[in-house]
Design a protein around this motif. Structure first.
Motif, PDB file in Angstrom:
ATOM      1  N   LEU B   3       0.856  -1.182   0.000  1.00 51.96           N
ATOM      2  CA  LEU B   3       0.000   0.000   0.000  1.00 51.96           C
ATOM      3  C   LEU B   3       0.888   1.226   0.000  1.00 51.96           C
ATOM      4  N   LEU B   4       0.553   2.195  -0.845  1.00 54.26           N
ATOM      5  CA  LEU B   4       1.381   3.402  -0.944  1.00 54.26           C
ATOM      6  C   LEU B   4       0.814   4.486  -0.041  1.00 54.26           C
ATOM      7  N   THR B   5       1.530   5.574   0.086  1.00 55.93           N
ATOM      8  CA  THR B   5       1.016   6.687   0.891  1.00 55.93           C
ATOM      9  C   THR B   5       0.401   7.726  -0.027  1.00 55.93           C
ATOM     10  N   LEU B   6      -0.442   8.567   0.554  1.00 54.74           N
ATOM     11  CA  LEU B   6      -1.178   9.547  -0.243  1.00 54.74           C
ATOM     12  C   LEU B   6      -0.236  10.551  -0.885  1.00 54.74           C
ATOM     13  N   THR B   9       1.915   9.009  -3.806  1.00 51.87           N
ATOM     14  CA  THR B   9       1.166   8.684  -5.026  1.00 51.87           C
ATOM     15  C   THR B   9       0.633   9.933  -5.695  1.00 51.87           C
ATOM     16  N   GLN B  10       0.167  10.883  -4.885  1.00 52.90           N
ATOM     17  CA  GLN B  10      -0.359  12.112  -5.495  1.00 52.90           C
ATOM     18  C   GLN B  10       0.741  12.846  -6.242  1.00 52.90           C
ATOM     19  N   LEU B  12       3.520  11.571  -7.421  1.00 51.18           N
ATOM     20  CA  LEU B  12       3.941  10.772  -8.578  1.00 51.18           C
ATOM     21  C   LEU B  12       2.940  10.921  -9.721  1.00 51.18           C
ATOM     22  N   HIS B  13       1.674  10.907  -9.361  1.00 48.94           N
ATOM     23  CA  HIS B  13       0.619  11.005 -10.375  1.00 48.94           C
ATOM     24  C   HIS B  13       0.687  12.349 -11.085  1.00 48.94           C
ATOM     25  N   LYS B  14       0.991  13.378 -10.311  1.00 49.21           N
ATOM     26  CA  LYS B  14       1.037  14.709 -10.903  1.00 49.21           C
ATOM     27  C   LYS B  14       2.278  14.889 -11.767  1.00 49.21           C
ATOM     28  N   ALA B  15       3.397  14.317 -11.301  1.00 45.59           N
ATOM     29  CA  ALA B  15       4.670  14.607 -11.944  1.00 45.59           C
ATOM     30  C   ALA B  15       4.916  13.797 -13.215  1.00 45.59           C
TER      31      ALA B  15
END
Lengths: 487, 84
Positions: B3-6, B9-10, B12-15
């Motif tokens: 499980l990843l942390t918020l 992941t946020q 990473l998703h943005k970048a």
């Protein structure tokens, strides 16, 4: 109960807090507690502000207590410091059988020294806390709901003063409990001003998170108020998000069962009455003619059908596609009108889905070879509660190294195999189950995975094998003589 | 499964740069048409080939037709709205 999930505190800390509430009561004191209850239909928002004072140095872990009745209805819990946007880490310590309360601990960002103060704002959303009263209503009758609550906010610490404010959506409050024999107060227990009913102030309440307090001192209050909007309950939501790399597409498919949790319809549904109400613009409060849903921007090929077939009474206004990231405010609006107005006690089930470009949701990191996809947990329906939700994410065939992040802890999670068009080995499918989701559950689910290049080729090669099979049959067929030879 | 942390992941998703398919989606209808047309033509040609002892030529034509057909069918599915 889904709520913000954070890494647990150390075992030492939990060993300090887990013993009886009495020992936790020593490090803090509540100088004031104000609970504000915003009454609604299916959802009730409760904001409790605790003005806490630390009694010893280094106090950083504050314990919240919820009574059994309150905990049964609470489905979203978040703690913040007043005026700050950062959500504080929350830890669930579960039910304490000897004290009959549910405990949660909040970690304050900075430890307080003796006599240090902080204002803690705890927001909760309660579901199924209201019920229609009267339980049946004719088509043109108004809608009224009742809300039950406990009078005192319980806490493992001593409270100097507390009050509860219950705010009804309109000033029409039919009745509210005026409790008798209430301890901790000498003034009038309840006052009403406009739409707000204030219970309190109550002074010098000792540590109340115990069965003894609940049995002897706690009182029940009930507020009976009118509610002018339909009470929407989604009994079951099945949401499937399918990712396609060949088509660069993200398909979202929602199957919902709508239930109008307002007063049951008394008598039969009169179409004449309905048309009259529509003509004069005075629709009944408990009737659900339609709902406006906010869908993501950039969607296309939306479909809305139910058991009978396609439902044409809806209008979708799309917004152009926006690049991925949480920055945009653009949205598409779907004016969803079921085949019939959903009256009190009626159900309506339908399937709503759409396609959207994958680049709005997914990113690809070339250095690690990882794909990362972020999709909303669900399409939020304002003021509605989702009783049961099953959310599945279907990843492309051959996806490996799957890791995912859920914004709220799921009741159950599993990864299984899903077979669909032109699949050979099947695709990984992540299934998450949730209960009691509200309009505050707006988080995103993030999944990272890797797909090797040859996995992409699996589908064309499977079809190529099928074609080759046909050609092989043709090859042998040409060489087999099926004539009935004449001797 | 981990499980990843918020925050991670946020961020990473943005970048990360947005997903781009190998074959642009706008080209898929044309690719489907060309590939399936070629498959049809090759299948017809296959049917006119002489019957040899060792069917080298027939197998070559059949393999090419199958491969083109495989990709053509996948492109056609995506074009029709069945996103694979």
């Amino acid at each position: 109960m889904p709520r913000n999930w954070h890494t647990p505190l150390s075992l030492i800390l939990s060993a300090l807090v887990l013993p009886l509430c009495a020992s936790a009561a020593n490090s803090f004191e509540n100088t004031a507690i104000v609970r504000t209850v915003e009454l609604g239909g299916a959802l009730v928002h409760v904001t409790t502000t605790y003005a806490v004072k630390a009694l010893e140095d280094g106090s950083s872990v504050y314990t919240l207590a919820l009574g059994e009745q309150e905990h049964a209805h609470t489905s979203w819990l978040e703690a913040k410091l007043k005026g700050q946007a950062e959500v504080l880490p929350l830890e669930d310590f579960g039910y304490h059988p000897d004290s009959g309360v549910f405990l949660y601990t909040v970690e304050l960002p900075k430890a307080l020294n003796t006599n240090g103060t902080a204002n803690l704002v705890v927001e909760t959303v309660q579901t199924h806390a209201t019920f229609p009263w009267p339980q049946e209503a004719a088509q043109k009758d108004p809608q009224s709901l009742k809300y039950n609550a406990e009078l005192f906010v319980i806490s493992p610490y001593k409270t100097l003063v507390q009050r509860t404010k219950i705010r009804a959506p309109t000033t029409t409050v039919h009745s509210y409990t005026e409790p008798e024999d209430v301890a901790f107060t000498t003034d009038a227990v309840v006052t009403k001003a406009g739409a707000t009913i204030t219970y309190g102030p109550f002074h010098d309440i000792p540590a109340s998170a115990s069965q003894d307090f609940v049995d002897t001192k706690q009182k029940q209050v009930t507020v009976h108020y009118t509610y002018d909007h339909p009470v929407i309950e989604v009994k079951k939501l099945e949401r499937a998000v399918e990712i396609s790399h060949w088509g660069a597409n993200l398909n979202v498919d929602n199957t919902m069962v709508f239930y109008n949790a307002g007063p049951r319809l008394k008598g039969h549904f009169s179409r004449l009455e309905y048309q009259t109400q529509n003509y004069f613009g005075r629709g009944a409060a408990h009737m659900l003619p339609g709902i406006n849903l906010i869908l993501p921007a950039g969607i296309h090929s939306a479909y809305y059908y139910d058991l009978v077939g396609n439902v044409s009474t809806s209008h979708l206004r799309t917004a152009p596609s926006v690049p991925k990231g949480p920055n945009s405010n653009a949205y598409s609006l779907l004016e969803l009108r079921p085949r019939y107005p959903v009256m009190g006690g009626w159900n309506y089930s339908f399937t709503l889905g759409w396609d959207s470009p994958l680049q709005d949701y997914a990113g690809y990191d070339k250095s690690t070879g990882k794909h990362i996809v972020g999709v909303p947990l669900m399409t939020v329906i304002p003021t509605a509660v989702v009783d049961e939700a099953e959310i599945t994410l279907i990843l492309p065939e051959g996806a490996t190294d799957i890791e995912y992040f859920t914004p709220y802890p799921a009741l159950s999670e599993r990864i299984s195999n899903h077979i669909t068009y032109l699949d050979t080995i099947g695709r990984p499918k992540i299934t998450l189950k949730y209960k009691e989701l509200t309009d505050k559950h707006t988080g995103n689910i993030y999944v990272t995975y890797k797909v090797p290049f040859r996995a992409h080729l699996q589908k064309p090669l499977a079809v190529a094998m099928a074609f080759l099979g046909v050609f092989a049959i043709a090859l042998t067929w040409r060489r087999v003589d099926t004539r009935i030879r004449r001797k | 499964m981990a499980l990843l942390t918020l925050d991670y992941t946020q961020a990473l998703h943005k970048a990360t740069p947005p997903f781009a398919p190998f074959i642009p989606v706008a080209l898929l209808p044309y690719i489907a048409f060309v590939l399936l047309g070629a498959t049809f033509a090759l299948a017809f040609y296959f049917s006119t080939l002489p019957k040899d002892k060792i069917p080298v030529r027939e197998l070559a034509v059949a393999s090419t037709a199958s491969l083109l057909g495989g990709f053509g069918v996948v492109a056609m599915f995506c074009n029709a709205g069945v996103y694979l």
